[in-house]
Design a protein around this motif. Structure first.
Motif, short mmCIF file in Angstrom:
data_model
loop_
_atom_site.label_atom_id
_atom_site.label_comp_id
_atom_site.label_asym_id
_atom_site.label_seq_id
_atom_site.Cartn_x
_atom_site.Cartn_y
_atom_site.Cartn_z
N THR A 42 1.21 -0.95 -0.04
CA THR A 42 -0.19 -0.01 -0.34
C THR A 42 1.35 1.11 -0.18
O THR A 42 1.92 1.29 0.28
CB THR A 42 -0.99 0.03 1.26
OG1 THR A 42 -0.57 0.52 2.58
CG2 THR A 42 -1.89 -1.15 1.64
N GLU A 98 -1.40 8.28 2.51
CA GLU A 98 -2.81 8.33 3.44
C GLU A 98 -3.88 9.41 2.98
O GLU A 98 -2.43 10.51 3.97
CB GLU A 98 -2.97 7.11 4.09
CG GLU A 98 -2.80 6.09 3.41
CD GLU A 98 -3.35 4.89 1.98
OE1 GLU A 98 -4.02 5.61 2.17
OE2 GLU A 98 -3.17 3.98 2.21
N LEU A 114 -8.25 8.51 7.07
CA LEU A 114 -8.34 7.62 7.55
C LEU A 114 -8.19 7.09 8.84
O LEU A 114 -8.26 6.28 9.33
CB LEU A 114 -7.78 6.98 6.52
CG LEU A 114 -7.48 5.47 6.41
CD1 LEU A 114 -8.46 4.86 5.68
CD2 LEU A 114 -5.95 4.73 5.24
N SER A 118 -10.38 5.24 11.86
CA SER A 118 -9.88 3.84 12.35
C SER A 118 -8.71 3.39 13.55
O SER A 118 -9.25 3.57 14.21
CB SER A 118 -8.89 3.57 11.21
OG SER A 118 -6.92 4.17 11.19
N ALA A 152 -4.80 0.24 8.45
CA ALA A 152 -5.76 0.94 8.42
C ALA A 152 -5.76 0.79 6.69
O ALA A 152 -6.73 1.09 6.42
CB ALA A 152 -6.01 2.12 9.36
N SER A 153 -4.42 1.07 6.58
CA SER A 153 -4.46 1.29 5.15
C SER A 153 -4.37 -0.28 4.07
O SER A 153 -5.01 -0.33 3.38
CB SER A 153 -2.98 1.78 4.94
OG SER A 153 -1.64 2.30 5.14
N ARG A 178 -8.41 -0.23 4.09
CA ARG A 178 -8.51 1.10 2.60
C ARG A 178 -8.25 0.14 1.24
O ARG A 178 -9.91 0.00 0.90
CB ARG A 178 -7.91 2.42 2.82
CG ARG A 178 -8.13 3.63 2.47
CD ARG A 178 -7.88 3.93 0.54
NE ARG A 178 -6.50 3.50 0.88
CZ ARG A 178 -5.54 2.91 -0.06
NH1 ARG A 178 -6.24 2.39 -1.40
NH2 ARG A 178 -4.52 2.83 -0.08
N GLU A 197 -11.72 -0.62 -1.00
CA GLU A 197 -11.73 0.00 -2.01
C GLU A 197 -11.46 -1.06 -3.15
O GLU A 197 -11.91 -0.66 -4.42
CB GLU A 197 -10.24 0.85 -2.27
CG GLU A 197 -9.88 1.96 -3.66
CD GLU A 197 -9.43 2.78 -3.87
OE1 GLU A 197 -8.74 3.02 -4.65
OE2 GLU A 197 -8.91 2.97 -2.30
N ILE A 252 -14.21 1.96 8.05
CA ILE A 252 -13.52 2.85 6.98
C ILE A 252 -14.54 2.48 6.41
O ILE A 252 -14.35 3.10 4.32
CB ILE A 252 -12.00 2.17 6.32
CG1 ILE A 252 -11.39 2.28 7.91
CG2 ILE A 252 -12.16 2.31 5.38
CD1 ILE A 252 -10.05 1.14 7.67
#
Length: 423
Positions: free
Chosen positions: A44, A48, A52, A56, A87-88, A91, A95, A295
């Motif tokens: 990732t 960000e 985000l 989170s 968190a990434s 996400r 996505e 999220i």
């Protein structure tokens, strides 16, 4: 001329070639274990949207309040260098539709960034290897992931590492427990340090994680979250304990273990060592069943952990470990201008025929004596000498650098076969 030498930013460390042996050993070992459990790698971005992490991690955590590297880009959008990887990962999964009726076993590694006081084992740019499982709510996956982390230590040759576990229960159980803590610590307000007084109303569970030695007696007498667990969380925790016992993985229950991120629920765990001083946590994680929903997707159970690479490297450097040898197998000495063109071509042919061969070719000229010194210093097992005599005879002289064997001459056409045993 510049008036001073530009140095690295405080808390951001160069990793030099001598250290990279440990990094490669760690990364290769962990990758092998992860792949043996069926995990797939994901990568990732380092940057960000700030939202985000606020959404989170939690806006009243130390990370969001004090430690994130946040700035506005040229469009006025608030961006943040990632302070952690979960968190990434969530996400990216949301996505890209990875969680739609699917079980995902993912892992990643890379740099994270937090603005905190640099000390041994704690840097402002640090590296983590993270593991994430999505779509499984049962305690068997908790147990398997913990077992996998346990296997890391065995394969890395690390000892004296202790597993601590706890359960944070459901959101409802924590609301009840939160009020019990507020009542308890309010009655002992003057015994709290400044950080704990600040956290009392915003994040009282984090007081339990304090390392302040003057507060340990107070903390040990605090109400225990395990006494407030809902029935399902109790059953989940008991089943986890049974599975760990069945797999012969020793553990300790630490009722003060709460982790520093707001998104955890139920199982939390840490692997602790006493060999690194205050920075003793080398791997930590737990369950975060509400994070995917926070999220922006439907509820998806999740479990994972991150291990601190720098701290593990520090442990590895204290152990007697047989690191892989990355010294050259051979060092090609080239004497004379006429030999240079042929030598470079010969080296490339050898690399094509023997892809595993580590061949260091001398460049930059110099006398035979100086080249031989460099060959010896490189750690190579043998020196391949190409001079005018060898060029005319289409041979290579082989000098042994680590044994007393006499030098020999080998036809250039036979050289690849001769080198195979050295690889």
């Amino acid at each position: 001329m510049p008036s001073s030498i530009i140095q690295a930013i405080r808390g951001m460390k160069d990793i030099l070639p001598t250290e990279m042996l440990y990094w490669h050993y760690l990364e290769t070992t962990v990758r092998t274990v992860l792949e043996s459990y069926g995990y797939q790698e994901i990568r990732t971005p380092l940057l960000e949207k700030t939202e985000l992490f606020c959404r989170s991690i939690g806006e009243v955590t130390d990370i969001v309040e004090k430690e994130m590297y946040t700035f506005l880009d040229r469009n006025g959008e608030s961006l943040t260098l990632r302070p952690e990887g979960t968190a990434s990962c969530v996400r990216a999964g949301v996505e890209n539709g990875l969680f739609h009726s699917q079980i995902q076993r993912l892992w990643y590694m890379g740099p994270m960034f937090r603005y905190e006081r640099p000390q041994k084992g704690r840097y402002r740019q640090f590296h983590q290897i993270g593991v994430e499982v999505y779509g499984l709510a049962t305690p068997d996956i908790d147990a398997e992931v913990i077992a996998m982390s346990h296997r890391f230590w065995h394969h890395l040759g690390l000892k004296n590492i202790t597993l601590q576990i706890n359960s944070l229960g459901s959101n409802q159980a924590r609301i009840i427990y939160r009020q019990q803590l507020i009542d308890y610590f309010s009655a002992h307000y003057n015994a709290l340090d400044e950080d704990s007084q600040r956290r009392l109303q915003t994040n009282p569970l984090r007081i339990l994680d304090s390392k302040n030695p003057t507060m340990q007696t107070l903390l040990s007498a605090a109400p225990k979250l395990l006494d407030c667990l809902d029935i399902e969380s109790k059953e989940h925790f008991e089943q986890l304990r049974l599975l760990l016992t069945e797999m012969q993985i020793p553990y300790e229950i630490n009722p003060c273990l709460v982790r520093g991120l707001d998104y955890y629920n139920r199982t939390v765990f840490e692997w602790i060592t006493q060999d690194l001083g205050a920075q003793g946590t080398i791997c930590a994680g737990g369950r975060y069943d509400q994070l995917v929903e926070q999220i922006g997707k439907k509820p998806t159970p999740a479990f994972g952990f991150a291990l601190g690479v720098e701290r593990l490297i520090a442990l590895l450097q204290q152990e007697t470990i047989n690191l892989p040898n990355n010294s050259p197998h051979a060092y090609l000495i080239i004497v004379g201008d006429a030999s240079t063109r042929h030598g470079l071509r010969l080296a490339e042919n050898l690399r094509s025929q023997l892809p595993q061969l580590r061949l260091l070719t001398h460049c930059g000229g110099g006398s035979f004596k100086n080249q031989f010194k460099r060959a010896d210093k490189s750690g190579a097992q043998i020196a391949l000498v190409l001079g005018e005599d060898e060029l005319q005879k289409q041979e290579i002289t082989i000098k042994y650098l680590r044994t007393d064997q006499p030098q020999i001459c080998v036809a250039q056409t036979d050289l690849a076969d001769y080198l195979k045993p050295f690889i």
